[in-house]
Design a protein around this motif. Structure first.
Motif, short mmCIF file in Angstrom:
data_model
loop_
_atom_site.label_atom_id
_atom_site.label_comp_id
_atom_site.label_asym_id
_atom_site.label_seq_id
_atom_site.Cartn_x
_atom_site.Cartn_y
_atom_site.Cartn_z
N THR A 3 -50.97 33.86 -31.61
CA THR A 3 -51.34 33.05 -32.78
C THR A 3 -52.84 32.89 -32.90
O THR A 3 -53.33 32.42 -33.93
CB THR A 3 -50.73 31.64 -32.62
N LYS A 27 -51.44 24.86 -40.22
CA LYS A 27 -50.57 25.61 -41.14
C LYS A 27 -50.58 27.11 -40.80
O LYS A 27 -49.55 27.78 -40.79
CB LYS A 27 -51.03 25.38 -42.58
N LYS A 28 -51.78 27.62 -40.51
CA LYS A 28 -51.93 29.03 -40.14
C LYS A 28 -51.11 29.36 -38.88
O LYS A 28 -50.47 30.41 -38.79
CB LYS A 28 -53.41 29.31 -39.85
N VAL A 48 -48.46 27.74 -37.71
CA VAL A 48 -47.03 27.72 -38.05
C VAL A 48 -46.64 29.02 -38.73
O VAL A 48 -45.66 29.68 -38.35
CB VAL A 48 -46.70 26.51 -38.97
N ASP A 49 -47.41 29.42 -39.73
CA ASP A 49 -47.08 30.63 -40.50
C ASP A 49 -47.04 31.86 -39.61
O ASP A 49 -46.14 32.69 -39.72
CB ASP A 49 -48.10 30.84 -41.64
N LYS A 50 -48.04 32.00 -38.74
CA LYS A 50 -48.09 33.18 -37.86
C LYS A 50 -46.85 33.23 -36.96
O LYS A 50 -46.22 34.27 -36.82
CB LYS A 50 -49.34 33.14 -36.99
N VAL A 52 -43.92 31.74 -37.30
CA VAL A 52 -42.65 31.87 -38.02
C VAL A 52 -42.49 33.29 -38.60
O VAL A 52 -41.41 33.85 -38.56
CB VAL A 52 -42.54 30.79 -39.12
N THR A 53 -43.57 33.87 -39.09
CA THR A 53 -43.42 35.21 -39.70
C THR A 53 -43.37 36.31 -38.63
O THR A 53 -42.73 37.34 -38.85
CB THR A 53 -44.58 35.53 -40.68
N GLN A 54 -44.01 36.12 -37.49
CA GLN A 54 -44.09 37.21 -36.50
C GLN A 54 -42.98 37.17 -35.45
O GLN A 54 -42.76 38.16 -34.75
CB GLN A 54 -45.45 37.19 -35.80
N GLU A 77 -43.01 21.83 -36.85
CA GLU A 77 -42.69 22.80 -37.92
C GLU A 77 -42.20 24.13 -37.34
O GLU A 77 -41.29 24.75 -37.88
CB GLU A 77 -43.93 23.06 -38.78
N LYS A 133 -38.60 25.43 -38.38
CA LYS A 133 -38.46 26.67 -39.16
C LYS A 133 -37.74 27.76 -38.37
O LYS A 133 -36.94 28.50 -38.93
CB LYS A 133 -39.82 27.14 -39.66
#
Ligand SMILES: [Zn+2]
Length: 277
Positions: A192, A201-202, A204-206, A208-210, A232, A236
């Motif tokens: 991450t 937020k970045k 979490v996004d990394k 969850v998407t990876q 989160e 998620k």
């Protein structure tokens, strides 16, 4: 985290127990060797000599990561006070994680290490002072690893079986020393870069998407922005059907000492890669 200096605290205290009958002044005589990490002695200050944990490990719910979507969240460089927040978040989700702790931090927050272990989390070795092990003198590597092994054994009642090399850097000498201490080296598959980004937020996004089934995610519980991302991440990934397990569980508890994981690191015996990786 920047590596701390070794000089004052650790310098020159390495003694091989089996090779000496006379102990240096101030050197603590250890219990009979039952584990390779016991064969190395150190000048351990009183603060490094905590009482064993009284807490029994939480009953382990069986997980088969060949059938379930598993992910291993790993938290490096702690424990710090915020680690208790992470532990509470994990508990509410019935989730387990792996904490790669520093010996010096474990000494400072022994109860947090005990709590983490009692909740069923895995406790791994991340050196004593976050020294870089790659290319370091053998005595330094032995001290960094062995001292932390002993601290964690005394806190959790169990010899750690995992080492996360600092900076993800390893070499042949470290491979050999890990084998000696019955440690598997654990790297990661999802990075991450949370120590640098410091953007909840970045992060979490990394994650969850990876994250794929079998992913090993590196996070740092010493960063408040990362701690803030944990709820989160848990929510998620739960929604996506993931089960949160420890690193050994990802590999069906069949990690081999001295080997490096995940399998793409080229270790010949590290072939137990979970599905989807
Ligand atoms: Zn680290």
């Amino acid at each position: 985290m920047v590596a701390a200096t070794l000089g004052g605290t650790l310098g020159g205290a390495l003694v091989i127990a089996s090779a000496v009958g006379v102990f240096a002044p101030g050197t603590k005589k250890l219990a009979p060797a039952a584990h390779p990490s016991d064969t190395v002695m150190f000048n351990v200050p009183a603060a490094d000599n905590p009482r064993p944990s009284q807490a029994a490990p939480a009953p382990r719910q069986r997980v088969d990561c060949r059938r379930q979507k598993c992910v291993a969240l790993t938290f490096d460089d702690g424990p710090v006070l915020d680690t208790t927040k992470v532990l509470d978040m994990l508990k509410t989700k019935n989730a387990r994680a792996t904490f790669f702790v520093l010996g010096m931090q474990a000494t400072q927050y022994p109860d947090i290490v005990k709590k983490a272990a009692a909740q069923g989390n895995e406790i791994g070795n991340h050196t004593f002072s976050h020294a870089k092990l790659q290319g370091a003198p053998a005595a330094t590597v032995q001290t960094e690893i062995g001292r932390t092994q002993r601290i964690l054994k005394e806190l959790t009642g169990k010899w750690p079986t995992l080492l996360r090399p600092t900076y993800g850097s390893t070499d042949k000498q470290l491979d050999g020393i890990c084998k000696q201490h019955k440690l598997s080296q654990i790297l990661w598959t999802v990075d991450t870069v949370d120590w640098q980004d410091r953007d909840t937020k970045k992060i979490v996004d990394k994650v969850v998407t990876q994250t794929q089934p079998g992913s090993i995610v590196i996070l740092h519980d010493v960063k408040p922005t990362t701690v803030a991302a944990v709820p989160e991440i848990l929510n998620k990934l739960t929604q996506k059907g993931f089960t949160f397990v420890t690193v050994p569980e990802i590999y069906g508890n069949q990690l081999k000492p001295g080997e490096k994981y995940p399998a793409f690191l080229g270790s010949p015996q590290a072939g137990l890669a979970p599905p989807g990786t």
